[in-house]
Design an enzyme around this catalytic site. Structure first.
Site, PDB file in Angstrom:
ATOM      1  N   ARG A  90     -43.959 -33.391 -37.966  1.00  0.00           N
ATOM      2  CA  ARG A  90     -43.411 -34.254 -38.785  1.00  0.00           C
ATOM      3  C   ARG A  90     -43.573 -35.759 -38.327  1.00  0.00           C
ATOM      4  O   ARG A  90     -43.603 -36.680 -39.087  1.00  0.00           O
ATOM      5  CB  ARG A  90     -42.166 -34.247 -39.235  1.00  0.00           C
ATOM      6  N   ASN A 122     -39.760 -38.965 -43.642  1.00  0.00           N
ATOM      7  CA  ASN A 122     -39.936 -38.316 -42.284  1.00  0.00           C
ATOM      8  C   ASN A 122     -40.653 -39.312 -41.425  1.00  0.00           C
ATOM      9  O   ASN A 122     -41.333 -40.229 -41.707  1.00  0.00           O
ATOM     10  CB  ASN A 122     -40.965 -37.080 -42.454  1.00  0.00           C
ATOM     11  N   ARG A 153     -34.144 -22.637 -45.995  1.00  0.00           N
ATOM     12  CA  ARG A 153     -35.330 -21.482 -45.729  1.00  0.00           C
ATOM     13  C   ARG A 153     -34.668 -20.436 -44.952  1.00  0.00           C
ATOM     14  O   ARG A 153     -35.128 -19.448 -44.964  1.00  0.00           O
ATOM     15  CB  ARG A 153     -36.227 -22.503 -44.968  1.00  0.00           C
ATOM     16  N   HIS A 177     -35.131 -32.389 -38.058  1.00  0.00           N
ATOM     17  CA  HIS A 177     -35.774 -32.005 -39.048  1.00  0.00           C
ATOM     18  C   HIS A 177     -37.172 -31.784 -38.608  1.00  0.00           C
ATOM     19  O   HIS A 177     -37.910 -32.920 -39.108  1.00  0.00           O
ATOM     20  CB  HIS A 177     -35.531 -32.580 -40.312  1.00  0.00           C
TER      21      HIS A 177
END
Length: 310
Positions: A90, A122, A153, A177
């Site tokens: 990311r 991001n 998830r 993240h």
């Protein structure tokens, strides 16, 4: 009047906007994008659908001054194509989002916005911390979706192992993240039973390393198929906003400031009126605490580069 702003009406931003309008959550909505033609098109499209809705939302565009009295501002700008050849990283977006956020932060500050900011850009941990500092918000006011989506998830992947609903799985994905995120397995429960005990009772021999890889790379499976992710992250962002405007005091993992490690990272917190009301401290294993420190160090290293370039 429940008023929201969205900066960046790409795939995520427009999903947020569509949800706010069609679910009747927003009385007023402000859309802002560097592509004015796109902003106009999304405004018209949202206006067209309202003759068939039970609620009405006033949609305005391209005016930062309209953010002054907004309750929640979503910052969703970015360049998703930066990820096309960087699956699993990311930080590939960082070269773009770093410059975008440097442009919009002073505009947000100048607008007089004083509500709660929800960031999905991001790398969201570093971007949220930059926005908090440069736009003059308190740490409570400025948060990012962080590992809220990654935790969802995890819930899906674990639930599939037992044939249960993902809502029956508890626990957290913590940290960045991104690649250094990790599942705090000591916190995971199924039907309110500790995961390992439940698996043993059901005769399940779980490979936690494989499950964690599936969770970590879940977003890339979606990205490789349709070129972006939108529904999961958009739903997370809207749920946080609803928690703010209704003072729901939702306990969930978000990216907010961690005093111990002096950085934003994904951790459980209670979200309600004013944003993050407090962080819910966890008792992690030594191994999990080491992973959290590693993730924090990764974020801090990248965040420092925000101030190294003009």
């Amino acid at each position: 009047m429940r008023k929201f702003g969205v900066i960046g009406v790409g795939h995520v931003g427009v999903t947020v906007a569509y949800t706010l309008v069609t679910k009747g959550i927003a009385d007023e909505l402000v859309l802002i994008d560097k592509n004015e033609k796109l902003a106009v098109a999304e405004q018209l499209d949202l206006q067209d659908c309202q003759a068939r809705l039970d609620t009405t939302t006033k949609v305005k565009i391209q005016d930062y001054s309209e953010l002054k009295n907004a309750d929640v501002l979503f910052v969703t700008a970015g360049n998703i194509h930066a990820l096309d050849n960087n699956s699993g990283n990311r930080w590939a977006e960082f070269e773009y989002t770093r410059e975008i956020v440097k442009d919009i932060a002073p505009k947000i500050a100048k607008s007089g916005f004083n509500g709660v900011l929800v960031d999905t850009m991001n790398p969201c941990d570093a971007i949220a911390q930059y926005l908090q500092k440069e736009a003059g918000f308190t740490a409570e006011q400025c948060l990012a979706t962080g590992t809220f989506l990654d935790t969802a998830r995890m819930q899906r992947v674990v639930a599939e192992q037992f044939g249960t609903n993902s809502k029956n799985v508890g626990g957290y994905v913590l940290g960045e993240h991104g690649e250094s995120q990790f599942v705090a397995w000591s916190t995971v429960t199924v039907n309110n039973h500790p995961l390992k005990e439940y698996a043993k009772a059901k005769g399940k021999d779980l490979d936690l390393n494989n499950l964690e890889d599936e969770i970590r790379h879940g977003g890339w499976a979606i990205h490789s198929g349709k070129g972006y992710t939108s529904f999961g992250i958009g739903t997370c962002a809207v749920k946080l906003a609803q928690s703010v405007i209704s003072d729901a005091q939702l306990e969930c993992p978000v990216s907010t400031y961690n005093k111990k490690y002096d950085t934003y990272l994904g951790q459980p917190a209670v979200v309600g009126k004013g944003g993050v009301q407090y962080v819910n401290e966890l008792h992690l294993t030594d191994e999990e605490e080491a992973k959290l420190k590693n993730s924090a160090d990764t974020i801090k290293e990248k965040f420092a580069t925000m101030y190294q370039r003009a």
